[in-house]
Write a protein that holds these residues in place. Sequence first.
Motif, PDB file in Angstrom:
ATOM      1  N   GLU A   9       0.893  -1.054  -0.179  1.00 42.92           N
ATOM      2  CA  GLU A   9      -0.176   0.122  -0.088  1.00 42.92           C
ATOM      3  C   GLU A   9       0.785   1.269   0.122  1.00 42.92           C
ATOM      4  O   GLU A   9       0.550   2.399  -0.606  1.00 42.92           O
ATOM      5  N   ALA A 354      -7.914   4.001  -5.108  1.00 45.89           N
ATOM      6  CA  ALA A 354      -9.580   3.706  -4.900  1.00 45.89           C
ATOM      7  C   ALA A 354      -9.959   2.498  -5.057  1.00 45.89           C
ATOM      8  O   ALA A 354      -9.611   1.662  -5.998  1.00 45.89           O
ATOM      9  N   PRO A 355     -10.901   2.162  -4.454  1.00 49.74           N
ATOM     10  CA  PRO A 355     -11.563   0.532  -4.613  1.00 49.74           C
ATOM     11  C   PRO A 355     -12.321   0.664  -5.897  1.00 49.74           C
ATOM     12  O   PRO A 355     -12.854   1.623  -6.204  1.00 49.74           O
ATOM     13  N   PRO A 356     -12.498  -0.759  -6.200  1.00 50.95           N
ATOM     14  CA  PRO A 356     -13.568  -0.694  -7.491  1.00 50.95           C
ATOM     15  C   PRO A 356     -14.852  -0.422  -7.155  1.00 50.95           C
ATOM     16  O   PRO A 356     -15.282  -0.639  -6.095  1.00 50.95           O
ATOM     17  N   GLY A 357     -15.554   0.114  -8.165  1.00 55.33           N
ATOM     18  CA  GLY A 357     -17.029   0.802  -8.011  1.00 55.33           C
ATOM     19  C   GLY A 357     -17.669   0.526  -9.371  1.00 55.33           C
ATOM     20  O   GLY A 357     -17.304  -0.406 -10.214  1.00 55.33           O
ATOM     21  N   ASP A 360     -16.150   0.905 -12.745  1.00 55.53           N
ATOM     22  CA  ASP A 360     -15.231  -0.360 -13.248  1.00 55.53           C
ATOM     23  C   ASP A 360     -16.110  -1.472 -13.780  1.00 55.53           C
ATOM     24  O   ASP A 360     -15.574  -2.311 -14.945  1.00 55.53           O
ATOM     25  N   ARG A 421     -10.984  -7.698  -6.698  1.00 51.92           N
ATOM     26  CA  ARG A 421      -9.710  -7.220  -5.600  1.00 51.92           C
ATOM     27  C   ARG A 421      -8.535  -8.556  -5.429  1.00 51.92           C
ATOM     28  O   ARG A 421      -8.359  -8.620  -4.356  1.00 51.92           O
TER      29      ARG A 421
END
Length: 457
Positions: A9, A354-357, A360, A421
């Motif tokens: 990270e 940023a996390p997948p949304g 995506d 993820r």
Amino acid sequence: MTAPEGQDELEAQFTQWRHYVQRRPELRQSDAEELEDHLRGSVDELVAVGLRADEAFLVAVKRMGGLDELSREFAREHSERLWKQLVLTGEPDGPARDTGQRRVLIAMVICAAGAAVSVKVPELFGVSIEQGDAFYGLNLSLFTLPWLAAFLAWRRRAAPGLIGVLVALFALGAVAANVYRLADDSQSLVLTCIHLPIALWFVVGLAYVSDDVRSSRRQMDFIRFTGEWFVYLALITSGGGVLVAFVFGTFTAIGIVPEVFVQQWLLPCGGVAAVVVAAWLVEAKQSVVENMAPVLARLFTPLFTAVLLAFLVAFGWTSAGIDVEREALILFDLLLVVVLGLLLYSLSARDPLAPPGLFDKLQLALVVSALAIDVLVLLEIAGRISEYGTTPNKAAALGENVILLVNLAWSVWLVLGFIRRRTPFVALERWQTGYLPVYAAWAWVVALVFPPLFDYL
């Protein structure tokens, strides 16, 4: 040996920060490396006193951007660069920055004027714009793109060795455009007119990334630059159309018909100069955080997804075959390229952390649809070749669709892994930038190898 907890990270945060810094052309690569070393040192010190890696990074960046004395001294030393705006907010830019901007403007004017003069040089040898359609179709990119590459190489302070490579590649392009004797109705002529500018555009890309050739982030910046350049060129072209209309209207009103001036001077000279001017506009606005091309990509992604899905539904409902004649092949290839462009520009504007949304998942649907259409087109091309034999058009389309198939197929896998993820976002980005040389190589093959391979058909 596994990486320490949080190390992945932390490196992703450094990658994002490095991207932000390297997008500023006023900051040299050595300067960015110096600042990154200082930032890493600050993070290590903060981790040593007990902070978590992500907390240490945020604190170190805050210090560097605000009160850190070393950053402020660095900014004062290089006061003409954009870094001053990042760490010395509220202080005037000063005359040094104005001088730098003036030098860039002068360089742009010289390169734009060089392109305008180049497009008129053939007339000295009896080749006019009106009579030399095939000649200008083959050589138009050679009148413009070398000047654009010169402007970008000057901006990036390209090394002499790399400048030599650029010159050699443009010379190779001149060979591809002028050595082969192609008939005006030959397929190879059309293929060369299409693929040679593509090959030479990647030479422009080499000039663009000449300050850090191996950086995947700089390659992604070139992709973003391409989209921005196209948008600005379209705007300049629209403005040029208005200008031409005014020239015709005003001069005709007083009894002068400016048709010769417009056709032989204004349009060709202004058109090739606009290629350089559009690049200068993109370079001039690099300090803007949000770019135009990625915004348009986010706007058109759902629209193109709906169109592609509707096409697949209609294809399955009607069971009609796909017409694979030349115009249809070009149309389908352009469609797949547009889809790929939407994916690339969306990636370039996305926050890597940023996390997948939802967007995506929409991109996944778009790429899957494009992959299905690519497979259908490939099957039709292969069937026609087996039944009627190959032609330059079909061979070129077959190769291009195979190249796009590989890219789209692996992109589907990576986007799916990211949504689940299991795959980092940077893997998708590196795949796209690492695949760029494949497109360039194929364009060179079509322009250089296809004419003699197919007996100049």
